[in-house]
Write a protein that holds these residues in place. Structure first.
Motif, PDB file in Angstrom:
ATOM      1  N   LEU A  34       5.881  41.804  20.131  1.00 18.36           N
ATOM      2  CA  LEU A  34       4.553  41.330  19.738  1.00 18.36           C
ATOM      3  C   LEU A  34       3.512  41.710  20.785  1.00 18.36           C
ATOM      4  CD1 LEU A  34       2.815  39.258  17.841  1.00 18.36           C
ATOM      5  CD2 LEU A  34       3.271  37.677  19.706  1.00 18.36           C
ATOM      6  N   VAL A  35       3.795  41.397  22.048  1.00 17.77           N
ATOM      7  CA  VAL A  35       2.855  41.694  23.130  1.00 17.77           C
ATOM      8  C   VAL A  35       2.676  43.203  23.271  1.00 17.77           C
ATOM      9  CG1 VAL A  35       2.468  41.529  25.631  1.00 17.77           C
ATOM     10  CG2 VAL A  35       3.285  39.540  24.343  1.00 17.77           C
ATOM     11  N   SER A  36       3.754  43.948  23.166  1.00 21.08           N
ATOM     12  CA  SER A  36       3.684  45.404  23.260  1.00 21.08           C
ATOM     13  C   SER A  36       2.790  45.980  22.165  1.00 21.08           C
ATOM     14  CB  SER A  36       5.092  45.992  23.157  1.00 21.08           C
ATOM     15  OG  SER A  36       5.034  47.394  23.140  1.00 21.08           O
ATOM     16  N   PHE A  37       2.942  45.477  20.959  1.00 19.73           N
ATOM     17  CA  PHE A  37       2.114  45.923  19.834  1.00 19.73           C
ATOM     18  C   PHE A  37       0.634  45.669  20.116  1.00 19.73           C
ATOM     19  CE2 PHE A  37      -0.216  44.723  15.987  1.00 19.73           C
ATOM     20  CZ  PHE A  37      -0.113  45.898  15.244  1.00 19.73           C
ATOM     21  N   PHE A  38       0.301  44.444  20.519  1.00 27.98           N
ATOM     22  CA  PHE A  38      -1.100  44.111  20.772  1.00 27.98           C
ATOM     23  C   PHE A  38      -1.653  44.854  21.991  1.00 27.98           C
ATOM     24  CE2 PHE A  38      -0.220  40.595  17.881  1.00 27.98           C
ATOM     25  CZ  PHE A  38      -1.319  40.716  17.053  1.00 27.98           C
ATOM     26  N   ALA A  39      -0.812  45.090  22.983  1.00 28.23           N
ATOM     27  CA  ALA A  39      -1.261  45.851  24.155  1.00 28.23           C
ATOM     28  C   ALA A  39      -1.628  47.275  23.748  1.00 28.23           C
ATOM     29  CB  ALA A  39      -0.170  45.864  25.225  1.00 28.23           C
ATOM     30  N   LYS A  40      -0.799  47.888  22.912  1.00 21.91           N
ATOM     31  CA  LYS A  40      -1.078  49.261  22.457  1.00 21.91           C
ATOM     32  C   LYS A  40      -2.271  49.300  21.509  1.00 21.91           C
ATOM     33  CE  LYS A  40       3.711  50.733  22.840  1.00 21.91           C
ATOM     34  NZ  LYS A  40       4.948  50.967  22.083  1.00 21.91           N
ATOM     35  N   GLU A  41      -2.318  48.373  20.560  1.00 24.70           N
ATOM     36  CA  GLU A  41      -3.390  48.360  19.556  1.00 24.70           C
ATOM     37  C   GLU A  41      -4.754  48.056  20.175  1.00 24.70           C
ATOM     38  OE1 GLU A  41      -3.412  49.132  16.159  1.00 24.70           O
ATOM     39  OE2 GLU A  41      -1.453  49.942  16.737  1.00 24.70           O
ATOM     40  N   ASN A  42      -4.768  47.261  21.228  1.00 25.92           N
ATOM     41  CA  ASN A  42      -6.029  46.873  21.861  1.00 25.92           C
ATOM     42  C   ASN A  42      -6.302  47.649  23.143  1.00 25.92           C
ATOM     43  OD1 ASN A  42      -7.024  44.645  20.104  1.00 25.92           O
ATOM     44  ND2 ASN A  42      -4.976  43.878  20.549  1.00 25.92           N
ATOM     45  N   ASP A  43      -5.433  48.646  23.407  1.00 21.20           N
ATOM     46  CA  ASP A  43      -5.620  49.529  24.547  1.00 21.20           C
ATOM     47  C   ASP A  43      -5.839  48.746  25.847  1.00 21.20           C
ATOM     48  OD1 ASP A  43      -5.583  52.076  25.564  1.00 21.20           O
ATOM     49  OD2 ASP A  43      -7.726  52.430  25.272  1.00 21.20           O
ATOM     50  N   LEU A  44      -4.946  47.768  26.096  1.00 20.03           N
ATOM     51  CA  LEU A  44      -5.063  46.947  27.306  1.00 20.03           C
ATOM     52  C   LEU A  44      -4.738  47.780  28.542  1.00 20.03           C
ATOM     53  CD1 LEU A  44      -3.315  43.620  26.219  1.00 20.03           C
ATOM     54  CD2 LEU A  44      -5.750  44.141  26.244  1.00 20.03           C
ATOM     55  N   ASN A  45      -5.487  47.550  29.606  1.00 18.78           N
ATOM     56  CA  ASN A  45      -5.194  48.253  30.852  1.00 18.78           C
ATOM     57  C   ASN A  45      -4.259  47.389  31.703  1.00 18.78           C
ATOM     58  OD1 ASN A  45      -6.714  46.409  32.485  1.00 18.78           O
ATOM     59  ND2 ASN A  45      -8.596  47.496  31.927  1.00 18.78           N
ATOM     60  N   ILE A  46      -3.821  47.940  32.809  1.00 17.37           N
ATOM     61  CA  ILE A  46      -2.833  47.256  33.651  1.00 17.37           C
ATOM     62  C   ILE A  46      -3.366  45.934  34.203  1.00 17.37           C
ATOM     63  CG2 ILE A  46      -3.409  48.439  35.812  1.00 17.37           C
ATOM     64  CD1 ILE A  46       0.141  47.642  34.579  1.00 17.37           C
ATOM     65  N   ASN A  47      -4.660  45.879  34.526  1.00 13.79           N
ATOM     66  CA  ASN A  47      -5.237  44.624  35.031  1.00 13.79           C
ATOM     67  C   ASN A  47      -5.191  43.528  33.973  1.00 13.79           C
ATOM     68  OD1 ASN A  47      -5.798  45.623  37.589  1.00 13.79           O
ATOM     69  ND2 ASN A  47      -7.849  46.308  37.024  1.00 13.79           N
ATOM     70  N   LEU A  80      -3.083  43.348  31.464  1.00 15.64           N
ATOM     71  CA  LEU A  80      -1.679  42.957  31.296  1.00 15.64           C
ATOM     72  C   LEU A  80      -1.234  42.037  32.436  1.00 15.64           C
ATOM     73  CD1 LEU A  80      -0.156  46.344  30.100  1.00 15.64           C
ATOM     74  CD2 LEU A  80      -0.425  44.254  28.754  1.00 15.64           C
ATOM     75  N   ASN A  81      -1.656  42.326  33.646  1.00 13.36           N
ATOM     76  CA  ASN A  81      -1.321  41.463  34.792  1.00 13.36           C
ATOM     77  C   ASN A  81      -1.934  40.078  34.626  1.00 13.36           C
ATOM     78  OD1 ASN A  81       0.370  43.179  36.248  1.00 13.36           O
ATOM     79  ND2 ASN A  81      -1.344  44.158  37.297  1.00 13.36           N
ATOM     80  N   GLN A  82      -3.148  40.013  34.089  1.00 16.91           N
ATOM     81  CA  GLN A  82      -3.774  38.714  33.832  1.00 16.91           C
ATOM     82  C   GLN A  82      -2.955  37.914  32.816  1.00 16.91           C
ATOM     83  OE1 GLN A  82      -7.745  39.804  32.600  1.00 16.91           O
ATOM     84  NE2 GLN A  82      -8.532  39.836  34.689  1.00 16.91           N
ATOM     85  N   LEU A  83      -2.459  38.587  31.782  1.00 19.41           N
ATOM     86  CA  LEU A  83      -1.610  37.907  30.788  1.00 19.41           C
ATOM     87  C   LEU A  83      -0.326  37.385  31.433  1.00 19.41           C
ATOM     88  CD1 LEU A  83      -1.960  40.267  27.685  1.00 19.41           C
ATOM     89  CD2 LEU A  83      -2.877  37.954  27.943  1.00 19.41           C
ATOM     90  N   ILE A  84       0.249  38.181  32.324  1.00 19.78           N
ATOM     91  CA  ILE A  84       1.470  37.756  33.023  1.00 19.78           C
ATOM     92  C   ILE A  84       1.185  36.517  33.872  1.00 19.78           C
ATOM     93  CG2 ILE A  84       3.096  38.399  34.857  1.00 19.78           C
ATOM     94  CD1 ILE A  84       2.885  41.312  33.706  1.00 19.78           C
ATOM     95  N   GLU A  85       0.066  36.506  34.570  1.00 21.34           N
ATOM     96  CA  GLU A  85      -0.297  35.358  35.404  1.00 21.34           C
ATOM     97  C   GLU A  85      -0.526  34.107  34.553  1.00 21.34           C
ATOM     98  OE1 GLU A  85      -0.094  35.090  38.705  1.00 21.34           O
ATOM     99  OE2 GLU A  85       0.719  37.114  38.590  1.00 21.34           O
TER     100      GLU A  85
END
Length: 125
Positions: A93-106, A108-113
């Motif tokens: 799910l997260v991978s799909f939304f990360a790709k579809e919304n073109d999330l950058n590494i920062n 993604l790190n915010q989501l992890i935090e």
């Protein structure tokens, strides 16, 4: 628990917001164009049949209230959604939304935090 139709979900959202109320109170919380009184009354009775809501009678007046918490339905709905579209995998799910919304590494790190913080809070309770 059963999944709600769009109309049922809309009425439940209004009921969750007001917590207790008569049909007119529910209609007041619905977006324009407002559905007919009879339509909302019928949907509330369906929600009672599905055990999502109940009522207390005061003569001919019925005050409705939710039996299912919004958080519980959200968890149920998201779980079914993940099962249906992502094989039950939060990672997919997260991978799909990360790709579809073109999330950058920062981002993604915010989501992890956020996830770490939420996990710590849940474990402390």
């Amino acid at each position: 628990m059963k999944e709600l139709t769009k109309a049922e979900e809309q009425v439940m959202k209004a009921l969750w917001e007001i917590e207790r109320g008569v049909v007119h109170d529910i209609i007041a919380k619905l977006p324009d164009p407002k559905p007919a009184y009879n339509t909302v009354s019928t949907i509330v009775r369906i929600l009672e049949t599905k055990k999502f809501a109940d009522h207390k009678a005061y003569g001919k007046t019925h005050e409705y209230f939710p039996l299912i918490a919004k958080k519980d339905y959200s968890k149920f709905y998201l779980s079914n959604f993940m099962d249906s579209y992502f094989g039950g995998s939060f990672k997919n799910l997260v991978s799909f939304f990360a790709k579809e919304n073109d999330l950058n590494i920062n981002e993604l790190n915010q989501l992890i935090e956020i996830a770490k913080k939420d996990t710590k809070t849940s474990n402390d309770e």
